[in-house]
Design a protein around this motif. Structure first.
Motif, short mmCIF file in Angstrom:
data_model
loop_
_atom_site.label_atom_id
_atom_site.label_comp_id
_atom_site.label_asym_id
_atom_site.label_seq_id
_atom_site.Cartn_x
_atom_site.Cartn_y
_atom_site.Cartn_z
N PRO A 16 4.31 3.23 -0.69
CA PRO A 16 4.07 4.52 -0.22
C PRO A 16 2.58 4.90 -0.33
N TRP A 17 1.80 4.19 -1.02
CA TRP A 17 0.44 4.63 -1.32
C TRP A 17 -0.39 4.20 -0.22
N ARG A 18 0.03 3.46 0.61
CA ARG A 18 -0.64 3.01 1.63
C ARG A 18 -0.64 3.87 2.61
N VAL A 19 -1.88 4.27 3.28
CA VAL A 19 -2.10 5.34 4.46
C VAL A 19 -1.14 4.85 5.60
N ASP A 20 -1.20 3.60 5.96
CA ASP A 20 -0.42 2.98 7.31
C ASP A 20 0.90 3.03 7.03
N VAL A 21 1.87 3.23 5.99
CA VAL A 21 3.22 3.24 5.67
C VAL A 21 4.00 4.57 5.98
N ASP A 22 4.93 4.47 6.79
CA ASP A 22 5.76 5.69 6.99
C ASP A 22 6.62 5.59 5.72
N PRO A 23 6.73 6.65 4.96
CA PRO A 23 7.91 6.40 3.68
C PRO A 23 9.28 6.40 4.20
N HIS A 24 9.54 6.69 5.54
CA HIS A 24 10.72 6.50 5.98
C HIS A 24 11.19 5.16 6.34
N ASP A 25 10.17 4.36 6.53
CA ASP A 25 10.73 2.95 6.39
C ASP A 25 10.72 2.01 5.31
N ILE A 26 10.48 2.85 4.17
CA ILE A 26 10.74 1.96 2.84
C ILE A 26 12.14 1.70 2.72
N PRO A 27 12.36 0.31 2.20
CA PRO A 27 13.73 -0.05 2.10
C PRO A 27 14.36 0.37 0.97
N ASP A 28 15.92 0.11 0.91
CA ASP A 28 16.59 0.07 -0.20
C ASP A 28 16.84 1.50 -0.92
N LYS A 96 -6.77 -8.61 -11.39
CA LYS A 96 -5.97 -9.30 -10.20
C LYS A 96 -5.38 -8.51 -9.28
N LEU A 97 -5.58 -7.13 -9.71
CA LEU A 97 -4.74 -6.07 -8.77
C LEU A 97 -5.49 -6.23 -7.14
N ARG A 98 -4.37 -6.18 -6.29
CA ARG A 98 -4.83 -6.45 -4.86
C ARG A 98 -4.31 -5.57 -4.02
N LEU A 99 -4.90 -4.60 -3.15
CA LEU A 99 -4.43 -3.58 -2.49
C LEU A 99 -4.31 -4.06 -1.09
N ARG A 100 -3.58 -3.28 -0.04
CA ARG A 100 -3.64 -3.63 1.22
C ARG A 100 -3.93 -2.64 1.87
N GLY A 101 -5.23 -2.35 2.53
CA GLY A 101 -5.64 -1.19 3.41
C GLY A 101 -6.11 0.01 2.61
N LYS A 102 -6.40 0.93 3.41
CA LYS A 102 -6.68 2.35 3.00
C LYS A 102 -5.47 3.03 2.19
N GLN A 103 -5.78 3.76 0.89
CA GLN A 103 -4.79 4.42 0.18
C GLN A 103 -4.72 5.89 0.44
N HIS A 104 -3.78 6.58 -0.05
CA HIS A 104 -3.53 7.94 -0.04
C HIS A 104 -4.46 8.35 -1.58
N PRO A 105 -5.13 9.50 -1.25
CA PRO A 105 -6.07 10.06 -2.40
C PRO A 105 -5.23 10.68 -3.37
N SER A 106 -3.78 11.06 -2.98
CA SER A 106 -3.31 11.90 -3.93
C SER A 106 -1.51 11.62 -3.81
N PHE A 107 -0.97 11.91 -4.82
CA PHE A 107 0.62 11.61 -4.67
C PHE A 107 1.07 12.54 -3.56
N GLU A 108 0.57 13.90 -3.58
CA GLU A 108 0.92 14.69 -2.56
C GLU A 108 0.74 14.34 -1.06
N ALA A 109 0.06 13.51 -0.79
CA ALA A 109 -0.48 12.91 0.67
C ALA A 109 0.59 11.87 0.88
N THR A 110 1.27 11.34 -0.20
CA THR A 110 2.17 10.08 0.11
C THR A 110 3.60 10.86 0.67
N LEU A 111 3.87 12.17 0.50
CA LEU A 111 5.15 12.79 0.81
C LEU A 111 5.27 12.94 2.41
N PRO A 112 6.52 12.59 2.86
CA PRO A 112 6.75 12.62 4.40
C PRO A 112 6.50 14.29 4.73
#
Length: 119
Positions: A16-28, A96-112
């Motif tokens: 959910p920290w990735r800008v390109d992820v819709d949190p509604h698509d997070i499984p489980d 060794k931390l590796r990210l995928r793409g742009k990240q949200h700048p805050s937790f609030e920005a990760t919310l639907p």
């Protein structure tokens, strides 16, 4: 403190920290209520840890056995989580931390429903 390793160092595809992820698509079983409860893992930037208080960490949604890589990145960076920074001093693979793409700048920005901002 004894040396230890992160169980996961690569950010997962549905983080959910990735800008390109819709949190509604997070499984489980993702839901907004569970996501909102994660605010407890976000430190007050620069606040000193309370002696003896546990470090509240965000687990990866794929497994409770690993930290969320996006959360680790945010809290070590602009989140300025002093307790996490102290804990990572003994982590043998934090480099060794590796990210995928742009990240949200805050937790609030990760919310639907919140506007996404890129960092």
């Amino acid at each position: 403190m004894t040396n230890w390793k992160l169980k996961r160092t690569a950010q997962c595809e549905k983080c959910p920290w990735r800008v390109d992820v819709d949190p509604h698509d997070i499984p489980d079983g993702y839901c907004e209520t569970k996501h909102q409860a994660l605010v407890e893992t976000i430190a007050e930037p620069g606040a000193l840890p309370v002696p003896g208080a546990p470090l509240r960490a965000m687990a990866c949604h794929e497994t409770d056995e690993a930290h969320c890589v996006g959360w680790v990145n945010h809290q070590l960076g602009i989140g300025n989580n002093i307790a996490l920074r102290l804990r990572m001093d003994s982590c043998l693979n934090i480099d060794k931390l590796r990210l995928r793409g742009k990240q949200h700048p805050s937790f609030e920005a990760t919310l639907p429903g919140k506007p996404t901002e890129s960092a």
